[in-house]
Design a protein around this motif. Structure first.
Motif, PDB file in Angstrom:
ATOM      1  N   GLU A  58       0.808  -1.220   0.000  1.00  0.00           N
ATOM      2  CA  GLU A  58       0.000   0.000   0.000  1.00  0.00           C
ATOM      3  C   GLU A  58       0.845   1.275   0.000  1.00  0.00           C
ATOM      4  OE1 GLU A  58      -3.187   0.335  -0.630  1.00  0.00           O
ATOM      5  OE2 GLU A  58      -3.261  -1.839  -0.815  1.00  0.00           O
ATOM      6  N   ASP A  59       1.994   1.233   0.653  1.00  0.00           N
ATOM      7  CA  ASP A  59       2.795   2.450   0.782  1.00  0.00           C
ATOM      8  C   ASP A  59       3.833   2.624  -0.320  1.00  0.00           C
ATOM      9  OD1 ASP A  59       1.338   2.939   3.030  1.00  0.00           O
ATOM     10  OD2 ASP A  59       2.969   2.594   4.452  1.00  0.00           O
ATOM     11  N   SER A  60       4.004   1.626  -1.176  1.00  0.00           N
ATOM     12  CA  SER A  60       5.094   1.697  -2.156  1.00  0.00           C
ATOM     13  C   SER A  60       4.702   1.330  -3.581  1.00  0.00           C
ATOM     14  CB  SER A  60       6.225   0.766  -1.700  1.00  0.00           C
ATOM     15  OG  SER A  60       6.635   1.057  -0.394  1.00  0.00           O
ATOM     16  N   PRO A  61       3.505   1.639  -4.047  1.00  0.00           N
ATOM     17  CA  PRO A  61       3.163   1.228  -5.417  1.00  0.00           C
ATOM     18  C   PRO A  61       4.088   1.844  -6.458  1.00  0.00           C
ATOM     19  CG  PRO A  61       1.502   2.729  -4.559  1.00  0.00           C
ATOM     20  CD  PRO A  61       2.403   2.375  -3.417  1.00  0.00           C
ATOM     21  N   GLY A  62       4.512   3.070  -6.257  1.00  0.00           N
ATOM     22  CA  GLY A  62       5.423   3.704  -7.207  1.00  0.00           C
ATOM     23  C   GLY A  62       6.774   3.017  -7.278  1.00  0.00           C
ATOM     24  N   GLU A  63       7.244   2.516  -6.143  1.00  0.00           N
ATOM     25  CA  GLU A  63       8.532   1.812  -6.121  1.00  0.00           C
ATOM     26  C   GLU A  63       8.441   0.476  -6.852  1.00  0.00           C
ATOM     27  OE1 GLU A  63       7.214   3.502  -3.633  1.00  0.00           O
ATOM     28  OE2 GLU A  63       8.795   4.846  -2.925  1.00  0.00           O
ATOM     29  N   LEU A  85       7.820 -10.135  -2.782  1.00  0.00           N
ATOM     30  CA  LEU A  85       6.698  -9.396  -3.360  1.00  0.00           C
ATOM     31  C   LEU A  85       6.980  -9.003  -4.808  1.00  0.00           C
ATOM     32  CD1 LEU A  85       5.671  -7.218  -0.289  1.00  0.00           C
ATOM     33  CD2 LEU A  85       4.338  -9.070  -1.334  1.00  0.00           C
ATOM     34  N   LEU A  86       8.204  -8.544  -5.100  1.00  0.00           N
ATOM     35  CA  LEU A  86       8.541  -8.194  -6.483  1.00  0.00           C
ATOM     36  C   LEU A  86       8.495  -9.436  -7.371  1.00  0.00           C
ATOM     37  CD1 LEU A  86       9.320  -6.107  -8.595  1.00  0.00           C
ATOM     38  CD2 LEU A  86      11.718  -6.425  -7.917  1.00  0.00           C
ATOM     39  N   ALA A  87       9.021 -10.549  -6.869  1.00  0.00           N
ATOM     40  CA  ALA A  87       8.967 -11.800  -7.642  1.00  0.00           C
ATOM     41  C   ALA A  87       7.512 -12.199  -7.903  1.00  0.00           C
ATOM     42  CB  ALA A  87       9.700 -12.918  -6.897  1.00  0.00           C
ATOM     43  N   THR A  88       6.652 -11.989  -6.919  1.00  0.00           N
ATOM     44  CA  THR A  88       5.232 -12.301  -7.084  1.00  0.00           C
ATOM     45  C   THR A  88       4.609 -11.455  -8.187  1.00  0.00           C
ATOM     46  OG1 THR A  88       4.980 -13.075  -4.820  1.00  0.00           O
ATOM     47  CG2 THR A  88       2.993 -12.240  -5.906  1.00  0.00           C
ATOM     48  N   LEU A  89       4.930 -10.177  -8.220  1.00  0.00           N
ATOM     49  CA  LEU A  89       4.400  -9.309  -9.273  1.00  0.00           C
ATOM     50  C   LEU A  89       4.878  -9.789 -10.649  1.00  0.00           C
ATOM     51  CD1 LEU A  89       4.924  -5.810  -7.587  1.00  0.00           C
ATOM     52  CD2 LEU A  89       2.824  -7.177  -7.671  1.00  0.00           C
ATOM     53  N   ILE A  90       6.167 -10.101 -10.748  1.00  0.00           N
ATOM     54  CA  ILE A  90       6.738 -10.550 -12.027  1.00  0.00           C
ATOM     55  C   ILE A  90       6.133 -11.894 -12.446  1.00  0.00           C
ATOM     56  CG2 ILE A  90       8.862 -11.347 -13.168  1.00  0.00           C
ATOM     57  CD1 ILE A  90      10.334  -9.291 -11.316  1.00  0.00           C
ATOM     58  N   LEU A  91       6.075 -12.825 -11.515  1.00  0.00           N
ATOM     59  CA  LEU A  91       5.532 -14.144 -11.843  1.00  0.00           C
ATOM     60  C   LEU A  91       4.077 -14.059 -12.273  1.00  0.00           C
ATOM     61  CD1 LEU A  91       7.237 -16.243  -9.042  1.00  0.00           C
ATOM     62  CD2 LEU A  91       7.694 -16.362 -11.512  1.00  0.00           C
ATOM     63  N   THR A  92       3.322 -13.176 -11.654  1.00  0.00           N
ATOM     64  CA  THR A  92       1.927 -12.983 -12.062  1.00  0.00           C
ATOM     65  C   THR A  92       1.858 -12.448 -13.483  1.00  0.00           C
ATOM     66  OG1 THR A  92       1.226 -12.625  -9.787  1.00  0.00           O
ATOM     67  CG2 THR A  92      -0.237 -11.806 -11.517  1.00  0.00           C
ATOM     68  N   ILE A  93       2.691 -11.471 -13.798  1.00  0.00           N
ATOM     69  CA  ILE A  93       2.737 -10.927 -15.160  1.00  0.00           C
ATOM     70  C   ILE A  93       3.089 -12.027 -16.163  1.00  0.00           C
ATOM     71  CG2 ILE A  93       4.078  -9.402 -16.689  1.00  0.00           C
ATOM     72  CD1 ILE A  93       4.161  -7.408 -14.304  1.00  0.00           C
ATOM     73  N   GLY A 105      -8.713  -5.986  -6.657  1.00  0.00           N
ATOM     74  CA  GLY A 105      -9.201  -6.782  -7.770  1.00  0.00           C
ATOM     75  C   GLY A 105      -8.124  -7.652  -8.388  1.00  0.00           C
ATOM     76  N   GLY A 106      -6.997  -7.797  -7.715  1.00  0.00           N
ATOM     77  CA  GLY A 106      -5.904  -8.638  -8.202  1.00  0.00           C
ATOM     78  C   GLY A 106      -4.667  -7.828  -8.532  1.00  0.00           C
ATOM     79  N   ILE A 107      -3.600  -8.540  -8.866  1.00  0.00           N
ATOM     80  CA  ILE A 107      -2.315  -7.893  -9.122  1.00  0.00           C
ATOM     81  C   ILE A 107      -2.361  -7.044 -10.384  1.00  0.00           C
ATOM     82  CG2 ILE A 107       0.097  -8.354  -9.768  1.00  0.00           C
ATOM     83  CD1 ILE A 107       0.078 -10.576  -7.652  1.00  0.00           C
ATOM     84  N   GLN A 108      -2.994  -7.524 -11.430  1.00  0.00           N
ATOM     85  CA  GLN A 108      -3.055  -6.743 -12.665  1.00  0.00           C
ATOM     86  C   GLN A 108      -3.703  -5.377 -12.405  1.00  0.00           C
ATOM     87  OE1 GLN A 108      -5.836  -7.831 -15.928  1.00  0.00           O
ATOM     88  NE2 GLN A 108      -3.957  -8.007 -17.164  1.00  0.00           N
ATOM     89  N   TYR A 139      -3.995  -3.889  -9.438  1.00  0.00           N
ATOM     90  CA  TYR A 139      -3.110  -3.161  -8.515  1.00  0.00           C
ATOM     91  C   TYR A 139      -2.043  -2.407  -9.314  1.00  0.00           C
ATOM     92  CZ  TYR A 139       0.728  -2.462  -5.186  1.00  0.00           C
ATOM     93  OH  TYR A 139       1.744  -1.914  -4.447  1.00  0.00           O
ATOM     94  N   LEU A 140      -1.437  -3.106 -10.277  1.00  0.00           N
ATOM     95  CA  LEU A 140      -0.400  -2.475 -11.093  1.00  0.00           C
ATOM     96  C   LEU A 140      -0.978  -1.370 -11.970  1.00  0.00           C
ATOM     97  CD1 LEU A 140       1.723  -5.614 -12.008  1.00  0.00           C
ATOM     98  CD2 LEU A 140       2.313  -3.783 -10.399  1.00  0.00           C
ATOM     99  N   LEU A 141      -2.157  -1.594 -12.511  1.00  0.00           N
ATOM    100  CA  LEU A 141      -2.830  -0.542 -13.290  1.00  0.00           C
ATOM    101  C   LEU A 141      -3.061   0.701 -12.430  1.00  0.00           C
ATOM    102  CD1 LEU A 141      -5.552  -2.380 -15.394  1.00  0.00           C
ATOM    103  CD2 LEU A 141      -3.764  -0.871 -16.266  1.00  0.00           C
ATOM    104  N   ASN A 142      -3.585   0.503 -11.237  1.00  0.00           N
ATOM    105  CA  ASN A 142      -3.831   1.620 -10.321  1.00  0.00           C
ATOM    106  C   ASN A 142      -2.545   2.347  -9.948  1.00  0.00           C
ATOM    107  OD1 ASN A 142      -6.521   0.839 -10.352  1.00  0.00           O
ATOM    108  ND2 ASN A 142      -6.442  -0.154  -8.352  1.00  0.00           N
TER     109      ASN A 142
END
Length: 193
Positions: free
Chosen positions: A42-47, A78-86, A146-149, A151-154
Motif C-alpha cells: 500500500e505504501d510503495s506502489p510507485g517503487e 513481493l517483487l517476484a510475485t508481481l513478475i511471476l503474475t505478469i 481486484g488482483g495484481i493486474q 493493482y499495477l494498473l492503479n
C-alpha cells in the motif's frame, strides 16, 4: 493499525522514545508478515512500478537483472510475485517459489535482530517465508484491488507495459530454452520457476 493506535503511538514516542519503540514493536509483532506485506504494497506502489520498469528496460537491452533486499524474502518475494503474475504463473506456483526461501538456511532478519532498537521483535514471526504470509498478500490484493493486474494498473503500470514486460521476459526465456513444448513453469513444489 487504526488511526487511534497510530496517534497513541506517535504521542507516546514524542514523550518517551523507548516506550514508543516498545509499543511499535508490540504492534509489529501482532501484525506479523501479513501486516508488513500489506504496508509494503500500500505504501510503495510507485517503487514497485519503478522496479518493473527497470526490469523491462534491462530486458529490452538484453541485460540481466538481479533484484534483492536486505533479507531476501519480503520485498524480493513481493517483487517476484508481481513478475511471476505478469508471466502467468498460478498462485500455487508463486507460493511454492516463495517458500523456497526457507531452503537456504536462516533467511530472514539479515542481522536486524541484533539491532538494540528492535529488542522484543518476535524473530519466529519474521525469520521464515511462511506460505500463509504470501497467500495473505495475494488475497489482500484480490480483495482490495481486484488482483495484481489491477493493482499495477492503479499504480500506473499499464496493461501495455505489463504485456511488453511479459513478452520481453518470455522471449529471453525462449532464447535460452528453444523447446516450444517445454513448460514455462515447473509445477512441482521443488521446481524452479
Amino acid at each position: 493499525m487504526g488511526k487511534r493506535k497510530a496517534l497513541q503511538l506517535a504521542a507516546t514516542t514524542l514523550v518517551n522514545k523507548d516506550e514508543g519503540r516498545r509499543m511499535a514493536i508490540e504492534e509489529v509483532n501482532q501484525g506479523g508478515l501479513e501486516m508488513l506485506y500489506r504496508i509494503l504494497l500500500e505504501d510503495s506502489p510507485g517503487e514497485w512500478v519503478a522496479a518493473l520498469r527497470h526490469i523491462r528496460a534491462s530486458a529490452e537491452q538484453g541485460r540481466p537483472v538481479l533484484f534483492f533486499c536486505r533479507a531476501g524474502k519480503d520485498r524480493t518475494g513481493l517483487l517476484a510475485t508481481l513478475i511471476l503474475t505478469i508471466l502467468g504463473a498460478t498462485e500455487e506456483q508463486i507460493l511454492n517459489d516463495y517458500v523456497r526461501s526457507n531452503d537456504y538456511g536462516m533467511v530472514a532478519l539479515a542481522g536486524l535482530e541484533e539491532n538494540p532498537k528492535v529488542t522484543g521483535l518476535d524473530k519466529q514471526k519474521f525469520e521464515k517465508a511462511p506460505r500463509e504470509a504470501m497467500h495473505y498478500a495475494l488475497q489482500y490484493l484480490k480483495e482490495a484491488h481486484g488482483g495484481i493486474q489491477q493493482y499495477l494498473l492503479n499504480a500506473g503500470f499499464s496493461l501495455d507495459e505489463q504485456a511488453e514486460l511479459r513478452a520481453l521476459l518470455l522471449q529471453a526465456e525462449q532464447q535460452k530454452h528453444p523447446d516450444p513444448d517445454a513448460p514455462l513453469f515447473d509445477t512441482s513444489s521443488k521446481g524452479k520457476l
